[in-house]
Design a protein around this motif. Structure first.
Motif, mmCIF file in Angstrom:
data_model
loop_
_atom_site.group_PDB
_atom_site.id
_atom_site.type_symbol
_atom_site.label_atom_id
_atom_site.label_comp_id
_atom_site.label_asym_id
_atom_site.label_seq_id
_atom_site.Cartn_x
_atom_site.Cartn_y
_atom_site.Cartn_z
ATOM 1 N N ASN A 76 3.931 -2.080 9.557
ATOM 2 C CA ASN A 76 2.614 -1.611 10.012
ATOM 3 C C ASN A 76 1.511 -1.867 9.010
ATOM 4 O O ASN A 76 0.334 -1.863 9.356
ATOM 5 C CB ASN A 76 2.663 -0.105 10.300
ATOM 6 C CG ASN A 76 3.730 0.270 11.292
ATOM 7 O OD1 ASN A 76 4.920 0.117 10.998
ATOM 8 N ND2 ASN A 76 3.329 0.749 12.452
ATOM 9 N N HIS A 77 1.848 -2.034 7.757
ATOM 10 C CA HIS A 77 0.841 -2.350 6.739
ATOM 11 C C HIS A 77 -0.166 -1.216 6.566
ATOM 12 O O HIS A 77 -1.371 -1.442 6.384
ATOM 13 C CB HIS A 77 0.093 -3.645 7.098
ATOM 14 C CG HIS A 77 -0.126 -4.533 5.898
ATOM 15 N ND1 HIS A 77 -1.169 -4.362 5.032
ATOM 16 C CD2 HIS A 77 0.576 -5.575 5.410
ATOM 17 C CE1 HIS A 77 -1.117 -5.268 4.076
ATOM 18 N NE2 HIS A 77 -0.065 -6.010 4.281
ATOM 19 N N PHE A 78 0.306 0.047 6.641
ATOM 20 C CA PHE A 78 -0.573 1.181 6.393
ATOM 21 C C PHE A 78 -1.011 1.175 4.931
ATOM 22 O O PHE A 78 -0.258 0.766 4.046
ATOM 23 C CB PHE A 78 0.151 2.502 6.688
ATOM 24 C CG PHE A 78 0.437 2.731 8.144
ATOM 25 C CD1 PHE A 78 -0.591 2.817 9.066
ATOM 26 C CD2 PHE A 78 1.741 2.862 8.594
ATOM 27 C CE1 PHE A 78 -0.331 3.029 10.407
ATOM 28 C CE2 PHE A 78 2.011 3.077 9.934
ATOM 29 C CZ PHE A 78 0.968 3.167 10.847
ATOM 30 N N PRO A 79 -2.234 1.651 4.653
ATOM 31 C CA PRO A 79 -2.661 1.721 3.251
ATOM 32 C C PRO A 79 -1.830 2.741 2.485
ATOM 33 O O PRO A 79 -1.244 3.660 3.073
ATOM 34 C CB PRO A 79 -4.133 2.160 3.353
ATOM 35 C CG PRO A 79 -4.235 2.853 4.674
ATOM 36 C CD PRO A 79 -3.275 2.150 5.577
ATOM 37 N N LEU A 80 -1.805 2.582 1.175
ATOM 38 C CA LEU A 80 -1.058 3.498 0.318
ATOM 39 C C LEU A 80 -1.991 4.554 -0.254
ATOM 40 O O LEU A 80 -3.122 4.254 -0.659
ATOM 41 C CB LEU A 80 -0.375 2.742 -0.818
ATOM 42 C CG LEU A 80 0.722 1.751 -0.419
ATOM 43 C CD1 LEU A 80 1.264 1.044 -1.665
ATOM 44 C CD2 LEU A 80 1.851 2.437 0.338
ATOM 45 N N SER A 81 -1.524 5.790 -0.291
ATOM 46 C CA SER A 81 -2.271 6.874 -0.926
ATOM 47 C C SER A 81 -2.135 6.726 -2.445
ATOM 48 O O SER A 81 -1.311 5.941 -2.926
ATOM 49 C CB SER A 81 -1.727 8.225 -0.463
ATOM 50 O OG SER A 81 -0.392 8.397 -0.902
ATOM 51 N N PRO A 82 -2.942 7.464 -3.223
ATOM 52 C CA PRO A 82 -2.852 7.329 -4.694
ATOM 53 C C PRO A 82 -1.459 7.573 -5.263
ATOM 54 O O PRO A 82 -1.111 7.028 -6.305
ATOM 55 C CB PRO A 82 -3.855 8.384 -5.192
ATOM 56 C CG PRO A 82 -4.865 8.485 -4.090
ATOM 57 C CD PRO A 82 -4.068 8.311 -2.820
ATOM 58 N N ASN A 83 -0.627 8.387 -4.579
ATOM 59 C CA ASN A 83 0.726 8.631 -5.086
ATOM 60 C C ASN A 83 1.747 7.661 -4.513
ATOM 61 O O ASN A 83 2.959 7.847 -4.668
ATOM 62 C CB ASN A 83 1.157 10.078 -4.812
ATOM 63 C CG ASN A 83 1.141 10.418 -3.329
ATOM 64 O OD1 ASN A 83 0.899 9.552 -2.488
ATOM 65 N ND2 ASN A 83 1.385 11.678 -3.009
ATOM 66 N N GLY A 84 1.266 6.600 -3.825
ATOM 67 C CA GLY A 84 2.161 5.554 -3.344
ATOM 68 C C GLY A 84 2.785 5.808 -1.992
ATOM 69 O O GLY A 84 3.640 5.035 -1.556
ATOM 70 N N HIS A 85 2.360 6.849 -1.293
ATOM 71 C CA HIS A 85 2.874 7.119 0.038
ATOM 72 C C HIS A 85 2.038 6.394 1.092
ATOM 73 O O HIS A 85 0.866 6.061 0.851
ATOM 74 C CB HIS A 85 2.871 8.627 0.323
ATOM 75 C CG HIS A 85 3.768 9.404 -0.593
ATOM 76 N ND1 HIS A 85 3.737 10.784 -0.684
ATOM 77 C CD2 HIS A 85 4.726 9.001 -1.479
ATOM 78 C CE1 HIS A 85 4.637 11.190 -1.565
ATOM 79 N NE2 HIS A 85 5.237 10.123 -2.066
ATOM 80 N N HIS A 86 2.622 6.152 2.250
ATOM 81 C CA HIS A 86 1.907 5.459 3.319
ATOM 82 C C HIS A 86 0.962 6.435 4.030
ATOM 83 O O HIS A 86 1.378 7.497 4.494
ATOM 84 C CB HIS A 86 2.898 4.863 4.319
ATOM 85 C CG HIS A 86 3.802 3.847 3.701
ATOM 86 N ND1 HIS A 86 3.408 2.545 3.454
ATOM 87 C CD2 HIS A 86 5.080 3.940 3.243
ATOM 88 C CE1 HIS A 86 4.398 1.882 2.885
ATOM 89 N NE2 HIS A 86 5.421 2.709 2.749
ATOM 90 N N GLN A 87 -0.319 6.057 4.088
ATOM 91 C CA GLN A 87 -1.342 6.898 4.706
ATOM 92 C C GLN A 87 -1.433 6.564 6.189
ATOM 93 O O GLN A 87 -1.806 5.452 6.561
ATOM 94 C CB GLN A 87 -2.702 6.661 4.039
ATOM 95 C CG GLN A 87 -3.808 7.557 4.550
ATOM 96 C CD GLN A 87 -3.694 8.977 4.025
ATOM 97 O OE1 GLN A 87 -3.586 9.195 2.823
ATOM 98 N NE2 GLN A 87 -3.707 9.935 4.935
ATOM 99 N N LEU A 88 -1.096 7.525 7.055
ATOM 100 C CA LEU A 88 -1.085 7.308 8.492
ATOM 101 C C LEU A 88 -2.360 7.849 9.137
ATOM 102 O O LEU A 88 -3.030 8.712 8.561
ATOM 103 C CB LEU A 88 0.131 8.000 9.130
ATOM 104 C CG LEU A 88 1.507 7.728 8.527
ATOM 105 C CD1 LEU A 88 2.592 8.382 9.386
ATOM 106 C CD2 LEU A 88 1.775 6.247 8.387
ATOM 107 N N PRO A 89 -2.696 7.375 10.338
ATOM 108 C CA PRO A 89 -3.824 7.970 11.052
ATOM 109 C C PRO A 89 -3.551 9.438 11.363
ATOM 110 O O PRO A 89 -2.397 9.888 11.354
ATOM 111 C CB PRO A 89 -3.903 7.148 12.356
ATOM 112 C CG PRO A 89 -3.112 5.913 12.097
ATOM 113 C CD PRO A 89 -2.076 6.270 11.080
ATOM 114 N N ASP A 90 -4.613 10.191 11.661
ATOM 115 C CA ASP A 90 -4.424 11.571 12.083
ATOM 116 C C ASP A 90 -3.484 11.631 13.279
ATOM 117 O O ASP A 90 -3.513 10.756 14.155
ATOM 118 C CB ASP A 90 -5.765 12.200 12.480
ATOM 119 C CG ASP A 90 -6.592 12.602 11.268
ATOM 120 O OD1 ASP A 90 -6.081 12.530 10.137
ATOM 121 O OD2 ASP A 90 -7.765 12.990 11.460
ATOM 122 N N LEU A 91 -2.658 12.658 13.313
ATOM 123 C CA LEU A 91 -1.743 12.858 14.436
ATOM 124 C C LEU A 91 -2.483 13.611 15.531
ATOM 125 O O LEU A 91 -3.030 14.693 15.295
ATOM 126 C CB LEU A 91 -0.516 13.649 13.983
ATOM 127 C CG LEU A 91 0.584 13.860 15.027
ATOM 128 C CD1 LEU A 91 1.185 12.524 15.461
ATOM 129 C CD2 LEU A 91 1.666 14.785 14.482
#
Length: 418
Positions: A245-260
């Motif tokens: 999906n190529h989601f952006p990474l948060s500062p701690n390296g986790h995948h940032q998803l759209p709001d649910l």
């Protein structure tokens, strides 16, 4: 109620005697949709940030003002609104205040005229400060940016702007962007919305405003989780090869998803590499973190994946999960769209055609499924435009790509499955 994490492998076993790859679909299911008929919407704390630079001359500024006035007219005394305008400088048109009389806002908006260059980041940042000044965890706190995205003053680097947006999103202030004109910069505004957990929309005519606002309001009212982050921890020698999906990474390296949002699942396609596997070993641990609306406390959910083992020669004979296969095909097609965009940017039309052919090949197994008819129609349209109008083809491809990683509003076409 909290969301559910569902882990679905392409095949229901892994190899015991040889290394193999494992396609895994992670589905985040929102809580059940409640009856919203008599449910009051949460209060809104909004900033309308309007681009009045020279490039917004003519119909673009007119549409932006109409959109801003339309939003203001829908708000009530339970909501707060700030209005800002920018060219090379930022003007606070109306500071954040409860909306007792919408006409006070609309009169101020209608007096705006075009000015100079485009300090887009400065305008957005000033809007964030207005929202943050009156931040309310029980409200939905958002900046609505109305612009063609042609930033040419102040901070203009797309990645740097996206990082700034992401930082404010983590503090609870989200960003939506309404693009004006055929030449609006979907790369910049798409990056801001991806980092801002909002909605990207393209306004082509004033007739779209009512449905656009209704869709944005529905998205705000049905938000079940904000600032979703997903982490995948491989275990016992497993490796994550890619997240398609190529989601952006948060500062701690986790995948940032759209709001649910209620009624909308989120799917994440992950490809893992496994060494020869042993029975009763967990393959991966998946963590989901989110902030519920009206609650500043982060919530957490965790689940492990374990599968039975089979001899390597048995694995290929096992049935594939059709839902997992379809989602991986969609994501492979989206990656091919992204490559086509990169080819157009290099002036390589033949390369873009090859990438679109690859996207069609990835989607070929779903050719007879009416749910994907729009995807094939869009591919045909983009392929035709590549020779006659590459820039327009690029915009269409970019919209398709962005729909795979964020909420994109479009009153003509249904969004791709997520």
């Amino acid at each position: 109620m909290e969301p559910t994490l569902l882990l679905r492998p392409l095949r229901p076993a892994v190899a015991a005697g040889a290394a193999c790859t494992l396609d895994l679909l992670i589905t985040i299911q929102p809580p059940p949709m409640p009856d919203l008929t008599d449910r009051p919407r949460p209060p809104l704390n909004l900033a309308l940030v309007i681009d009045r630079s020279g490039s917004m001359g003519g119909s673009k500024l007119d549409y932006a003002k109409k959109a801003a006035c339309f939003v203001a007219a829908q708000l009530t005394s339970a909501d707060r609104l700030a209005v800002l305008a920018f060219d090379n400088e930022v003007t606070l048109v109306v500071g954040s205040t409860p909306v007792q009389d919408p006409q006070w806002f609309t009169q101020a908006i209608n007096r705006l005229e075009c000015g100079g260059s485009t300090a887009l980041f400065d305008g957005w940042h000033a809007g964030v400060l207005q929202v943050a000044k009156h931040f309310n965890p029980a409200a939905l706190n958002r900046v609505l940016l109305l612009s063609d995205g042609q930033a040419n003053s102040g901070l203009t680097d797309t990645r740097a702007i996206a990082r700034k947006v992401s930082g404010l999103t983590e503090r609870g202030v989200s960003t939506s962007a309404f693009g004006l004109g055929e030449d609006f910069d979907e790369d910049l505004m798409g990056a801001m919305v991806t980092a801002g957990n909002g909605t990207l929309a393209h306004i082509e005519s004033p007739q779209q405003l009512e449905e656009l606002y209704a869709a944005e309001l529905r998205g705000l009212a049905t938000t079940a989780g904000r600032n979703l982050t997903l982490s995948i921890q491989p275990l016992h020698g497993a490796e994550v090869l890619e997240v398609l999906n190529h989601f952006p990474l948060s500062p701690n390296g986790h995948h940032q998803l759209p709001d649910l949002r209620l009624g909308q699942e989120l799917n994440v396609a992950v490809r893992l590499k496994l060494p020869p596997w042993q029975a009763k070993q967990a393959i991966a641990r998946v963590h989901l973190d989110w902030t519920p609306p009206g609650n500043a406390c982060r919530q957490h959910l965790q689940t492990d994946l374990s599968l039975p083992i089979r001899a390597m020669e048995e694995i290929d004979a096992l049935p594939e999960d059709p839902i997992v296969a379809a989602e991986f095909a969609i994501q492979q097609a989206n990656l091919a769209r992204k490559k086509a965009i990169e080819c157009i940017d290099r002036g390589d039309i033949a390369g873009a055609q090859s990438s679109l052919a690859l996207a069609r090949y990835c989607m070929a197994p779903m050719l007879d499924d009416h749910c994907y008819a729009m995807e094939f129609a869009l591919m045909d349209e983009h392929e035709t435009l590549l020779l006659s109008d590459p820039n327009k083809a690029r915009k269409g491809l970019s919209k398709g790509w962005l729909r795979s990683i964020l909420h994109v509003w479009d009153d003509k076409k249904e969004p791709a499955k997520q």
